[in-house]
Motif scaffolding. Sequence first.
Motif, PDB file in Angstrom:
ATOM      1  N   GLY A 195       0.792  -1.171  -0.069  1.00  0.00           N
ATOM      2  CA  GLY A 195      -0.016  -0.028  -0.123  1.00  0.00           C
ATOM      3  C   GLY A 195       0.889   1.073   0.177  1.00  0.00           C
ATOM      4  O   GLY A 195       2.009   1.235   0.699  1.00  0.00           O
ATOM      5  N   ILE A 196       0.615   2.311  -0.646  1.00  0.00           N
ATOM      6  CA  ILE A 196       1.305   3.401  -0.675  1.00  0.00           C
ATOM      7  C   ILE A 196       0.400   4.488  -0.104  1.00  0.00           C
ATOM      8  O   ILE A 196      -0.764   4.940  -0.230  1.00  0.00           O
ATOM      9  N   SER A 197       1.070   5.387   0.703  1.00  0.00           N
ATOM     10  CA  SER A 197       0.438   6.522   1.593  1.00  0.00           C
ATOM     11  C   SER A 197       0.297   7.696   0.660  1.00  0.00           C
ATOM     12  O   SER A 197       0.893   7.725  -0.443  1.00  0.00           O
ATOM     13  N   GLN A 198      -0.291   8.556   1.149  1.00  0.00           N
ATOM     14  CA  GLN A 198      -0.398  10.101   0.472  1.00  0.00           C
ATOM     15  C   GLN A 198       0.881  10.644   0.356  1.00  0.00           C
ATOM     16  O   GLN A 198       1.692  10.364   1.302  1.00  0.00           O
ATOM     17  N   ASN A 199       1.084  11.501  -0.544  1.00  0.00           N
ATOM     18  CA  ASN A 199       2.216  12.213  -0.585  1.00  0.00           C
ATOM     19  C   ASN A 199       2.202  13.584  -0.048  1.00  0.00           C
ATOM     20  O   ASN A 199       1.300  14.306  -0.591  1.00  0.00           O
TER      21      ASN A 199
END
Length: 717
Positions: free
Chosen positions: A525-529
């Motif tokens: 999963g990729i977090s917000q930037n």
Amino acid sequence: VFSALDKDVDAEDHGKGQRSPKLCGTNYPVSIAFIVVNEFCERFSYYGMKAVLTLYFIHYLNWDKDLSTAVYHAFSSLCYFTPLLGALIADSWLGKFKTIIYLSIVYVIGHVVKSVGAIPDVGDSTLHIALSMVGLVLIAFGTGGIKPCVAAFGGDQFDEENVKERTKFFSIFYMSINAGSVLSTIVTPILRGDVKCFGGDCYALAFGVPAALMVIALVVFISGSGLYKKSPPEGNVLVRVCKCIGFAIQNRWRNSKKSPKKSHWLDWAEEKYPKRLIQEIKMVFRVLVLYIPLPMFWALFDQQGSRWTLQATRMNMDFVMGVCFCVVKMLNALLILVFIPIFDMGIYPLIGLCRIKLTPLRKMAVGMILAAIAFCAATVVEINVIKTVVEPSPAKESLVQVYNLMDSDVTVQFPGHTVFSDPLKPNEDPSGYTSLPLTGESQLYTVTVIHNGAESQCELTFTERTAYSLFLHTAQSGDIVCKLVNDHITKSETGAAYLRFINTHTENINITVGTDEFYAAANYGISQNISVPRGEYNGVVCETNSNQYHIDLGLLDFGAFYTVILSKVGLTTIKMEDIQANNIHITWQIPQYVFLTAGEVMFSITGLEFSYSQAPASMKSVLQAGWLMTVAFGNVIVLIVAEGAGMEQWAEFLLFAGLLVAVSIIFSIMAYFYTYVDPDQLDKTFREDTDDEKVKSSDSKKKETVSLTDMPKQTKM
């Protein structure tokens, strides 16, 4: 106020004959102390209000950046167009003294209205906007109206023989402007941010303090009323000038074939208008013609508040030798305070010792060249700054970078293109964004990924003008997974770093970095930037459902974009730099500020004094207004070039530098043919002519009387 105005009526009767007491045995009138203090307070008031104006629009009135910027520049432009109105009122109707007082009252009312509009409890957002706009319009008319009058009124205080002292006065006057600017730029933002009122930032106080300073400016100016030398207005100058010009054109058109040629087209008005008025109009016209090239200097100068500020946001703003972004923003005003005495007491006298005659127009031409050099320096800085900036892709192109999160090298192939020809090593910083051509607004690509000899294909859709990150990893089944993510590539205007996390764990993770919270779902999963302030981040807390970890991120540098991989083994991290940090330090902007400020000292202060010294007494405020109008037209040039050129920033800087060099050559040629005049000498000449005419008239009357008495008396027949 009204008692001061009543005294003014009597003082005007003395006009230029009134002499002000001198300061400590010098040739400087005591009255200029009140004028300089008044200017300091007024400039503190103006720049203090402007320092928080854009933030007020965005955070209090909730306007977007585009609307806020447009209104800000519209207000600034109005402040430089209204001086013409103030000058006409002063020279034609009220006189400089009364004009300054009346328009200062308008100025104060504008500040008060603006401050009331910043109180949340007063009405709704519509009323706040209405009060803000009314206040800004009143301020624009107040500051613009008094701007040409104060400088000219200060020049009026000197006797005809004190030319050197008057020249130095304009330098002192200019220093007071910048001293007020520096102090207000520091104080007002502190009042807004550090002092809280009505449950938030105290804009009412931030606008209220400038209002109080404007009241002080008005009180100080009135306090010196009895010491001022006040020249009365000369009647409706503008109407007389326009009628004289109109008659000259009309008369020339009618009699050009019948009558002999005149040396100047304005001489055709001699049949109806006095020679003095015609000569004064010629003087003003000759100076106004010289003003035509001058807006180009201001077109460059005013970019320090826009283009140069934007350049600074993409630079390394770390503290070095006490220099930081806030100091660089005030560098021009600080350098002015240092350079004025250096030039007046050092550089100009040294040039004089070398027997080089540095006339005002030559000083202005050199000032233009120095400003052009400043923009050449800005060009060099910009070329190096953009090396760390990712420019958005044009139409029919996308940007893409690839992350290899697998355990060995992979090869990525886009059909028909060789954008990634070399194998990508695992967990290595991406090589940077690569341009990917598209056939239209969007295009579906079948991407081939080769890993350990096995090929896998992914169908991915790319859209024009968009940047992407392509993450490659293996699923639990062993298949290759392609994950395409839209990227934010615009660097922060505050120099903050951007950060995101990729969670390779089987549990969800919450990460706290400073005051910012990140969430990364399990299984890649990729977090917000999210942007985070520049700094060292060690002991960052990461929480899963079963455990808590601490990780060290190290330095997150100015303007950099980071992707942090949270690996499966324990909780180790791999930090990748997606976009390079700002590696050009902001102190590299100092040379361009030094050249520009040196140019300003030679150009602006000299131009201010030149506008006064070459203007006839009846039109000094008008010519000061003409000088200030060149600033307004300079802003118009910036808008035209910036909107219409469509070129890279470094090329735009170079274009402006080249244009100013060309303009300085044209100005130098015009200056070569300019003959300096002394308006005071003109007054003496016409006064003597008038006296001669009176003597001749008196003699003729005496002769006529004698001849009448000598005639024999007639007797009645």
